[in-house]
Design a protein around this motif. Sequence first.
Motif, PDB file in Angstrom:
ATOM      1  N   PHE A  23       6.898   8.004  -8.669  1.00  0.00           N
ATOM      2  CA  PHE A  23       5.900   7.239  -7.495  1.00  0.00           C
ATOM      3  C   PHE A  23       4.821   7.514  -7.249  1.00  0.00           C
ATOM      4  N   VAL A  24       4.381   8.953  -7.341  1.00  0.00           N
ATOM      5  CA  VAL A  24       3.130   9.181  -7.036  1.00  0.00           C
ATOM      6  C   VAL A  24       1.968   8.532  -7.949  1.00  0.00           C
ATOM      7  N   LEU A  25       2.597   8.449  -8.992  1.00  0.00           N
ATOM      8  CA  LEU A  25       1.678   7.701 -10.620  1.00  0.00           C
ATOM      9  C   LEU A  25       1.667   5.971  -9.593  1.00  0.00           C
ATOM     10  N   GLY A  55       2.418   4.863  -6.614  1.00  0.00           N
ATOM     11  CA  GLY A  55       1.469   4.861  -5.479  1.00  0.00           C
ATOM     12  C   GLY A  55      -0.575   4.679  -6.098  1.00  0.00           C
ATOM     13  N   LEU A  56      -0.477   5.191  -6.932  1.00  0.00           N
ATOM     14  CA  LEU A  56      -2.093   5.851  -7.705  1.00  0.00           C
ATOM     15  C   LEU A  56      -2.446   4.349  -7.866  1.00  0.00           C
ATOM     16  N   ASP A  80      -1.011   1.743  -7.692  1.00  0.00           N
ATOM     17  CA  ASP A  80      -1.152   0.487  -6.518  1.00  0.00           C
ATOM     18  C   ASP A  80      -3.153   0.405  -5.467  1.00  0.00           C
ATOM     19  N   ALA A  81      -3.149   1.813  -5.740  1.00  0.00           N
ATOM     20  CA  ALA A  81      -4.601   1.963  -5.717  1.00  0.00           C
ATOM     21  C   ALA A  81      -5.813   1.645  -5.939  1.00  0.00           C
ATOM     22  N   TRP A  82      -5.399   1.810  -7.504  1.00  0.00           N
ATOM     23  CA  TRP A  82      -6.581   2.248  -8.096  1.00  0.00           C
ATOM     24  C   TRP A  82      -7.328   1.508  -8.751  1.00  0.00           C
ATOM     25  N   ARG A 112       2.946  -7.096  -7.880  1.00  0.00           N
ATOM     26  CA  ARG A 112       2.265  -6.717  -6.506  1.00  0.00           C
ATOM     27  C   ARG A 112       0.507  -7.383  -6.983  1.00  0.00           C
ATOM     28  N   GLN A 122      -1.632  -2.894   3.908  1.00  0.00           N
ATOM     29  CA  GLN A 122      -2.933  -3.578   2.470  1.00  0.00           C
ATOM     30  C   GLN A 122      -3.818  -2.084   2.474  1.00  0.00           C
ATOM     31  N   VAL A 123      -4.518  -1.877   1.197  1.00  0.00           N
ATOM     32  CA  VAL A 123      -4.896  -0.972   1.063  1.00  0.00           C
ATOM     33  C   VAL A 123      -5.955  -1.305   0.336  1.00  0.00           C
ATOM     34  N   ASN A 124      -7.419  -1.275   0.440  1.00  0.00           N
ATOM     35  CA  ASN A 124      -9.167  -1.135  -0.076  1.00  0.00           C
ATOM     36  C   ASN A 124      -9.161  -2.031   1.388  1.00  0.00           C
TER      37      ASN A 124
END
Lengths: 172, 159
Positions: free
Chosen positions: A48-50, A52-53, A55-57, A102, A170-172
């Motif tokens: 889940f850490v990966l 999340g990353l 998702d963010a990047w 997503r 929402q990220v970004n």
Amino acid sequence: MKKKLRPLLLLAVAYGILAITMPVEGLRALGTVGRYFKEVAFILPPVFVLMGLLDAWVPKETVELHLGHTSGLRGILLSIVLGSAAAGPIYVAFPVAVTLVRKGTRVLNIVVFLTAWAAAHLPMIIVEMRFLGLTFALIRTGLTLIMGVTIGVIMERMAVPIEVADEPAQVN
Amino acid sequence: MYTVILYTLAVVGVIFSSRASKEKTRKALIIGGKSLLNMLPPMLTLVGVIGIIMVFLTPEWIAAHLGKEAGPIGTLIAALVGAITLIPGFVAYPLAGSLYQAGASVMTVAAFITTLTMVGFVTAPVESQQLGKRFTLWRNGLSFLSALVIAYVMGVLLP
């Protein structure tokens, strides 16, 4: 929340009955539960850490371009490569699939990805060859991938939706 | 080994990510944490169901009951057993090999291995929570039918 916990309650009752009627089997079941729980508890946090990353990047446009609705045959091939290159139990594939959805991956490619993840791991194919023969392993893998694509196409035709659990803030 | 690689990747990922942007990394970890919490209840269900199923459908039971060739009914039972169990590959393939040696047909062995990989009855609660009920039902239902088709074709191709 209550509804979410209902299956767990049912399970607790089932284990109670098992423990009373068949204590030996009950203990063995608990042993299995312990083993699997340990496996799951160790594997899931880094996954889940990966996720999340990722998702963010990873930009949505990139995923959409390569795995989205206009990705065609190349998208299918990429899904097979992604699914068979990743290793691990199938329940790890689901959160990865959620992230891909997503980011704009089409249903067809999600189905192909999950099928490849489950049925076309290279190390597993080598094990399969040893015990069931080269021809068996190659034909089974090939047929499974073809059927995976077929299932994906059917599901898109039937407009089967993917309902992703939790849309993150929402990220970004 | 697999777990070690995962943890290494996660740690390296977080280090690089936080060098690039602390804010984005924080958000990434929050998203990851939330998703993990959401997946926990169905995951516990999965683990609990496996415990009960594996009491009855042990590899020994499968070897004893699917080894004798029993025609189309045997193939169908093998497909059902494959669909409801969750056996890691390094146990499943030797098991399938011993079924074949014990006299099960290619069709039966193929049905077992194919549903084992393509269909997940015990993982359905997790799949459903992550990707939706309808997706899960369609995918597993069609995968089960496909497995029967694959088993039939393999039985014809590899007598």
